[in-house]
Design a protein around this motif. Sequence first.
Motif, short mmCIF file in Angstrom:
data_model
loop_
_atom_site.label_atom_id
_atom_site.label_comp_id
_atom_site.label_asym_id
_atom_site.label_seq_id
_atom_site.Cartn_x
_atom_site.Cartn_y
_atom_site.Cartn_z
N MET A 133 1.72 -6.96 1.05
CA MET A 133 0.49 -6.64 1.78
C MET A 133 0.79 -6.36 3.25
O MET A 133 0.28 -5.40 3.83
N GLU A 134 1.64 -7.20 3.85
CA GLU A 134 1.98 -7.01 5.25
C GLU A 134 2.75 -5.71 5.48
O GLU A 134 2.51 -4.98 6.44
N SER A 135 3.69 -5.42 4.59
CA SER A 135 4.45 -4.17 4.72
C SER A 135 3.52 -2.96 4.62
O SER A 135 3.68 -1.98 5.37
N ALA A 136 2.56 -3.02 3.70
CA ALA A 136 1.61 -1.92 3.56
C ALA A 136 0.74 -1.79 4.81
O ALA A 136 0.49 -0.68 5.29
N LEU A 137 0.30 -2.92 5.34
CA LEU A 137 -0.50 -2.88 6.56
C LEU A 137 0.30 -2.30 7.73
O LEU A 137 -0.24 -1.53 8.54
N GLN A 138 1.55 -2.64 7.82
CA GLN A 138 2.39 -2.08 8.89
C GLN A 138 2.49 -0.57 8.77
O GLN A 138 2.45 0.15 9.78
N ARG A 139 2.63 -0.06 7.54
CA ARG A 139 2.71 1.39 7.36
C ARG A 139 1.37 2.06 7.68
O ARG A 139 1.35 3.12 8.31
N ILE A 140 0.27 1.45 7.26
CA ILE A 140 -1.03 2.02 7.59
C ILE A 140 -1.24 2.03 9.10
O ILE A 140 -1.75 3.00 9.67
N GLU A 141 -0.82 0.98 9.77
CA GLU A 141 -0.92 0.92 11.23
C GLU A 141 -0.13 2.07 11.85
O GLU A 141 -0.58 2.71 12.81
N ALA A 142 1.04 2.37 11.30
CA ALA A 142 1.89 3.42 11.86
C ALA A 142 1.27 4.81 11.70
O ALA A 142 1.40 5.67 12.58
N VAL A 143 0.59 5.03 10.58
CA VAL A 143 0.03 6.37 10.32
C VAL A 143 -1.41 6.52 10.80
O VAL A 143 -1.92 7.64 10.91
N ALA A 144 -2.08 5.40 11.09
CA ALA A 144 -3.50 5.46 11.45
C ALA A 144 -3.81 6.43 12.58
O ALA A 144 -4.81 7.16 12.50
N PRO A 145 -3.00 6.50 13.66
CA PRO A 145 -3.34 7.43 14.73
C PRO A 145 -3.37 8.90 14.29
O PRO A 145 -4.03 9.73 14.94
N SER A 146 -2.69 9.22 13.20
CA SER A 146 -2.65 10.61 12.74
C SER A 146 -3.73 10.93 11.71
O SER A 146 -3.87 12.09 11.30
N LEU A 147 -4.51 9.93 11.29
CA LEU A 147 -5.48 10.16 10.23
C LEU A 147 -6.71 10.92 10.70
O LEU A 147 -7.31 11.68 9.93
N GLY A 148 -7.09 10.72 11.95
CA GLY A 148 -8.23 11.44 12.50
C GLY A 148 -9.47 11.29 11.64
O GLY A 148 -9.83 10.18 11.23
N ASP A 149 -10.10 12.42 11.31
CA ASP A 149 -11.30 12.41 10.48
C ASP A 149 -11.01 12.86 9.06
O ASP A 149 -11.90 13.35 8.36
N ARG A 150 -9.76 12.71 8.63
CA ARG A 150 -9.39 13.12 7.27
C ARG A 150 -10.28 12.45 6.22
O ARG A 150 -10.56 11.25 6.31
N LEU A 151 -10.69 13.23 5.24
CA LEU A 151 -11.41 12.70 4.08
C LEU A 151 -10.70 13.21 2.85
O LEU A 151 -10.77 14.39 2.52
N ASP A 152 -9.99 12.33 2.20
CA ASP A 152 -9.28 12.68 0.97
C ASP A 152 -9.05 11.39 0.20
O ASP A 152 -9.44 10.30 0.64
#
Length: 200
Positions: A133-152
């Motif tokens: 869970m923590e590893s997944a959260l770390q990856r989401i944290e890393a990519v979150a700034p690039s997600l913008g308003d993506r809907l998929d």
Amino acid sequence: MKLYHSVTSPFVRKVMVTAHELGLVGRLELLPAAAHPVNRDGGIVAHNPLGQVPTLILDDGTVLADSRVICEYLDHVGQGGLFPRNSDRWGVLAAQSLGDGLLDAALLVVYEGRVRAETERSEAWVAGQRAKMESALQRIEAVAPSLGDRLDIGTITFACALGYLDLRFPEIDWHGRYPAADAWFARFNARPSMRATMPA
């Protein structure tokens, strides 16, 4: 279409968010379900031998199981773009897999505490799932700034996974420890589809 449904299942929520975004909610008849890893719901098993939610029964009797399959089917019916057909597809599917993996680990921790007798529980097993869970959260944290308003389907899965952590694991305080993920989730969680499917 009939959907075996549970309001607290994050995988059912993923299907329902998808249906809302595609304008298909009115075509779904929600069937109550009591899916359980040990005491299986015979009503579901009669259609899906795995006895899991979500399970979707199409109008012609075809049965679809697994949120990934059901969401892609709904995207096909609704002629949406939640599953891209261009080169973005693989990144979106990878994001869906990461979010689903986070949910799988979280559910295993929940089951360990709720289903197993105390004498049968494994601290090492729980620690291993929490590490995922923590590893997944770390990856989401890393990519979150690039997600913008993506809907998929990737961002929908991220949002449902983070929402499930709020429901079942408030003590981990991911909001305070992962600020980029928190800021992205706050925006995505304001979508009508997310508000309409929030577990009671």
